[in-house]
Design a protein around this motif. Structure first.
Motif, PDB file in Angstrom:
ATOM      1  N   PHE A  44      12.237 -17.935  55.009  1.00 13.69           N
ATOM      2  CA  PHE A  44      11.656 -17.925  53.864  1.00 13.69           C
ATOM      3  C   PHE A  44      12.246 -19.280  53.094  1.00 13.69           C
ATOM      4  O   PHE A  44      11.638 -19.751  52.569  1.00 13.69           O
ATOM      5  CB  PHE A  44      11.673 -16.803  53.115  1.00 13.69           C
ATOM      6  CG  PHE A  44      10.487 -15.661  53.439  1.00 13.69           C
ATOM      7  CD1 PHE A  44       9.217 -15.869  52.943  1.00 13.69           C
ATOM      8  CD2 PHE A  44      10.823 -14.682  54.348  1.00 13.69           C
ATOM      9  CE1 PHE A  44       8.267 -15.036  53.346  1.00 13.69           C
ATOM     10  CE2 PHE A  44      10.031 -13.830  54.836  1.00 13.69           C
ATOM     11  CZ  PHE A  44       8.539 -13.836  54.452  1.00 13.69           C
ATOM     12  N   GLY A  45      13.538 -19.171  53.131  1.00 15.77           N
ATOM     13  CA  GLY A  45      14.146 -20.564  52.668  1.00 15.77           C
ATOM     14  C   GLY A  45      13.457 -21.828  53.200  1.00 15.77           C
ATOM     15  O   GLY A  45      13.303 -22.837  52.395  1.00 15.77           O
ATOM     16  N   TRP A  58       7.922 -13.390  45.990  1.00 18.40           N
ATOM     17  CA  TRP A  58       7.208 -12.204  46.348  1.00 18.40           C
ATOM     18  C   TRP A  58       6.544 -12.013  47.740  1.00 18.40           C
ATOM     19  O   TRP A  58       6.537 -11.050  47.861  1.00 18.40           O
ATOM     20  CB  TRP A  58       6.072 -12.375  45.262  1.00 18.40           C
ATOM     21  CG  TRP A  58       6.314 -12.016  43.749  1.00 18.40           C
ATOM     22  CD1 TRP A  58       6.455 -13.119  42.878  1.00 18.40           C
ATOM     23  CD2 TRP A  58       7.182 -11.027  43.147  1.00 18.40           C
ATOM     24  NE1 TRP A  58       6.943 -12.512  41.808  1.00 18.40           N
ATOM     25  CE2 TRP A  58       7.362 -11.405  41.996  1.00 18.40           C
ATOM     26  CE3 TRP A  58       7.514  -9.712  43.886  1.00 18.40           C
ATOM     27  CZ2 TRP A  58       7.928 -10.569  41.101  1.00 18.40           C
ATOM     28  CZ3 TRP A  58       7.955  -8.953  42.902  1.00 18.40           C
ATOM     29  CH2 TRP A  58       8.426  -9.352  41.689  1.00 18.40           C
ATOM     30  N   LEU A  59       6.537 -12.945  48.630  1.00 17.28           N
ATOM     31  CA  LEU A  59       6.485 -12.830  50.021  1.00 17.28           C
ATOM     32  C   LEU A  59       7.591 -12.176  50.656  1.00 17.28           C
ATOM     33  O   LEU A  59       7.732 -11.166  51.585  1.00 17.28           O
ATOM     34  CB  LEU A  59       6.095 -13.848  50.661  1.00 17.28           C
ATOM     35  CG  LEU A  59       4.646 -14.638  50.224  1.00 17.28           C
ATOM     36  CD1 LEU A  59       4.403 -16.213  50.895  1.00 17.28           C
ATOM     37  CD2 LEU A  59       3.480 -13.707  50.735  1.00 17.28           C
ATOM     38  N   TRP A  60       8.917 -12.871  50.038  1.00 18.08           N
ATOM     39  CA  TRP A  60      10.113 -12.373  50.830  1.00 18.08           C
ATOM     40  C   TRP A  60      10.335 -11.115  50.258  1.00 18.08           C
ATOM     41  O   TRP A  60      11.285 -10.256  50.886  1.00 18.08           O
ATOM     42  CB  TRP A  60      11.125 -13.563  50.287  1.00 18.08           C
ATOM     43  CG  TRP A  60      12.648 -13.123  50.674  1.00 18.08           C
ATOM     44  CD1 TRP A  60      13.162 -13.250  51.927  1.00 18.08           C
ATOM     45  CD2 TRP A  60      13.493 -12.617  49.757  1.00 18.08           C
ATOM     46  NE1 TRP A  60      14.553 -12.968  51.471  1.00 18.08           N
ATOM     47  CE2 TRP A  60      14.740 -12.461  50.457  1.00 18.08           C
ATOM     48  CE3 TRP A  60      13.323 -12.414  48.363  1.00 18.08           C
ATOM     49  CZ2 TRP A  60      15.888 -12.020  49.837  1.00 18.08           C
ATOM     50  CZ3 TRP A  60      14.768 -11.508  47.718  1.00 18.08           C
ATOM     51  CH2 TRP A  60      15.702 -11.717  48.369  1.00 18.08           C
ATOM     52  N   TRP A  61      10.351 -10.645  48.982  1.00 19.66           N
ATOM     53  CA  TRP A  61      11.112  -9.547  48.375  1.00 19.66           C
ATOM     54  C   TRP A  61      10.732  -8.237  49.172  1.00 19.66           C
ATOM     55  O   TRP A  61      11.533  -7.511  49.312  1.00 19.66           O
ATOM     56  CB  TRP A  61      10.434  -9.295  46.788  1.00 19.66           C
ATOM     57  CG  TRP A  61      11.102  -8.330  45.988  1.00 19.66           C
ATOM     58  CD1 TRP A  61      10.023  -7.347  45.544  1.00 19.66           C
ATOM     59  CD2 TRP A  61      12.140  -7.794  45.701  1.00 19.66           C
ATOM     60  NE1 TRP A  61      11.127  -6.206  45.367  1.00 19.66           N
ATOM     61  CE2 TRP A  61      12.453  -6.715  45.148  1.00 19.66           C
ATOM     62  CE3 TRP A  61      13.394  -8.593  45.832  1.00 19.66           C
ATOM     63  CZ2 TRP A  61      13.440  -6.282  44.482  1.00 19.66           C
ATOM     64  CZ3 TRP A  61      14.644  -7.986  45.544  1.00 19.66           C
ATOM     65  CH2 TRP A  61      14.502  -6.890  44.738  1.00 19.66           C
ATOM     66  N   ARG A  77      21.138 -12.535  47.414  1.00 18.95           N
ATOM     67  CA  ARG A  77      20.486 -13.288  48.746  1.00 18.95           C
ATOM     68  C   ARG A  77      19.539 -14.271  48.274  1.00 18.95           C
ATOM     69  O   ARG A  77      19.525 -15.542  48.835  1.00 18.95           O
ATOM     70  CB  ARG A  77      19.954 -12.363  49.624  1.00 18.95           C
ATOM     71  CG  ARG A  77      21.088 -11.603  50.674  1.00 18.95           C
ATOM     72  CD  ARG A  77      20.546 -10.517  51.706  1.00 18.95           C
ATOM     73  NE  ARG A  77      19.434 -11.025  52.188  1.00 18.95           N
ATOM     74  CZ  ARG A  77      18.551 -10.135  52.546  1.00 18.95           C
ATOM     75  NH1 ARG A  77      18.560  -8.766  52.220  1.00 18.95           N
ATOM     76  NH2 ARG A  77      17.354 -10.306  52.994  1.00 18.95           N
ATOM     77  N   ASN A  78      18.534 -13.934  47.375  1.00 13.47           N
ATOM     78  CA  ASN A  78      17.583 -14.808  47.070  1.00 13.47           C
ATOM     79  C   ASN A  78      18.195 -16.088  46.417  1.00 13.47           C
ATOM     80  O   ASN A  78      17.933 -17.082  46.787  1.00 13.47           O
ATOM     81  CB  ASN A  78      16.689 -14.236  46.104  1.00 13.47           C
ATOM     82  CG  ASN A  78      15.589 -15.141  45.904  1.00 13.47           C
ATOM     83  OD1 ASN A  78      14.661 -15.562  46.507  1.00 13.47           O
ATOM     84  ND2 ASN A  78      15.353 -15.323  44.497  1.00 13.47           N
ATOM     85  N   VAL A  79      19.288 -15.826  45.386  1.00 15.20           N
ATOM     86  CA  VAL A  79      19.902 -17.061  44.784  1.00 15.20           C
ATOM     87  C   VAL A  79      20.590 -17.830  45.460  1.00 15.20           C
ATOM     88  O   VAL A  79      20.542 -19.040  45.474  1.00 15.20           O
ATOM     89  CB  VAL A  79      20.834 -16.285  43.788  1.00 15.20           C
ATOM     90  CG1 VAL A  79      21.584 -17.454  43.102  1.00 15.20           C
ATOM     91  CG2 VAL A  79      19.732 -15.596  42.617  1.00 15.20           C
ATOM     92  N   ARG A  80      21.176 -17.364  46.692  1.00 12.67           N
ATOM     93  CA  ARG A  80      21.947 -18.062  47.656  1.00 12.67           C
ATOM     94  C   ARG A  80      21.173 -19.148  48.430  1.00 12.67           C
ATOM     95  O   ARG A  80      21.296 -20.167  48.773  1.00 12.67           O
ATOM     96  CB  ARG A  80      22.715 -17.102  48.615  1.00 12.67           C
ATOM     97  CG  ARG A  80      24.046 -16.807  47.965  1.00 12.67           C
ATOM     98  CD  ARG A  80      24.889 -15.899  49.295  1.00 12.67           C
ATOM     99  NE  ARG A  80      24.322 -15.061  49.843  1.00 12.67           N
ATOM    100  CZ  ARG A  80      24.479 -13.826  49.656  1.00 12.67           C
ATOM    101  NH1 ARG A  80      25.131 -13.381  48.331  1.00 12.67           N
ATOM    102  NH2 ARG A  80      24.082 -12.870  50.311  1.00 12.67           N
ATOM    103  N   LYS A  81      19.918 -18.579  48.767  1.00 12.68           N
ATOM    104  CA  LYS A  81      18.836 -19.328  49.647  1.00 12.68           C
ATOM    105  C   LYS A  81      18.093 -20.458  48.888  1.00 12.68           C
ATOM    106  O   LYS A  81      17.794 -21.232  49.380  1.00 12.68           O
ATOM    107  CB  LYS A  81      17.824 -18.487  50.503  1.00 12.68           C
ATOM    108  CG  LYS A  81      17.042 -17.904  49.832  1.00 12.68           C
ATOM    109  CD  LYS A  81      15.841 -17.005  50.618  1.00 12.68           C
ATOM    110  CE  LYS A  81      14.847 -16.284  49.993  1.00 12.68           C
ATOM    111  NZ  LYS A  81      14.075 -16.987  49.124  1.00 12.68           N
ATOM    112  N   SER A  82      17.697 -20.026  47.646  1.00 10.78           N
ATOM    113  CA  SER A  82      16.958 -20.753  46.685  1.00 10.78           C
ATOM    114  C   SER A  82      17.313 -22.369  46.372  1.00 10.78           C
ATOM    115  O   SER A  82      16.766 -23.285  46.680  1.00 10.78           O
ATOM    116  CB  SER A  82      16.641 -19.899  45.535  1.00 10.78           C
ATOM    117  OG  SER A  82      15.903 -18.847  45.746  1.00 10.78           O
ATOM    118  N   PRO A  83      18.770 -22.269  45.974  1.00  9.26           N
ATOM    119  CA  PRO A  83      19.047 -23.667  45.620  1.00  9.26           C
ATOM    120  C   PRO A  83      18.952 -24.901  46.621  1.00  9.26           C
ATOM    121  O   PRO A  83      18.647 -26.032  46.751  1.00  9.26           O
ATOM    122  CB  PRO A  83      20.352 -23.541  45.426  1.00  9.26           C
ATOM    123  CG  PRO A  83      20.675 -22.136  45.040  1.00  9.26           C
ATOM    124  CD  PRO A  83      19.842 -21.501  45.874  1.00  9.26           C
TER     125      PRO A  83
END
Length: 85
Positions: A44-45, A58-61, A77-83
């Motif tokens: 997803f990242g 919202w697809l990943w959640w 985990r979401n914050v780690r992949k988003s940047p």
């Protein structure tokens, strides 16, 4: 108003094929129950392009609760992949 059309180049076709291939791998792993949290996050990242963060989130959640992770752990985990997008 005239619609804007962009030429479909070999590079565009290759990029679309690669994205579809990643999506197919992810869906196959999820269906088989073999998708690790790292694999889901990386897949997803890779979809993030700076303009679709909310949609990808919202697809990943729903898939983020692998391995009994709490909602807090999933958000981390979401914050780690988003940047990386």
């Amino acid at each position: 108003m005239t619609p804007v059309c962009f030429p479909f180049t070999d590079d565009t076709g290759k990029e679309m094929r690669d994205l579809m291939s990643r999506q197919t791998e992810l869906l196959a792993a999820i269906a088989a129950g073999n998708a690790s949290a790292e694999f889901i996050d990386a897949s997803f990242g890779a979809l993030l392009d700076g303009t679709n963060t909310t949609k990808v989130f919202w697809l990943w959640w729903p898939l983020s609760a692998t391995g009994g992770a709490s909602k807090y752990q999933a958000h981390c985990r979401n914050v780690r992949k988003s940047p990386r997008a």
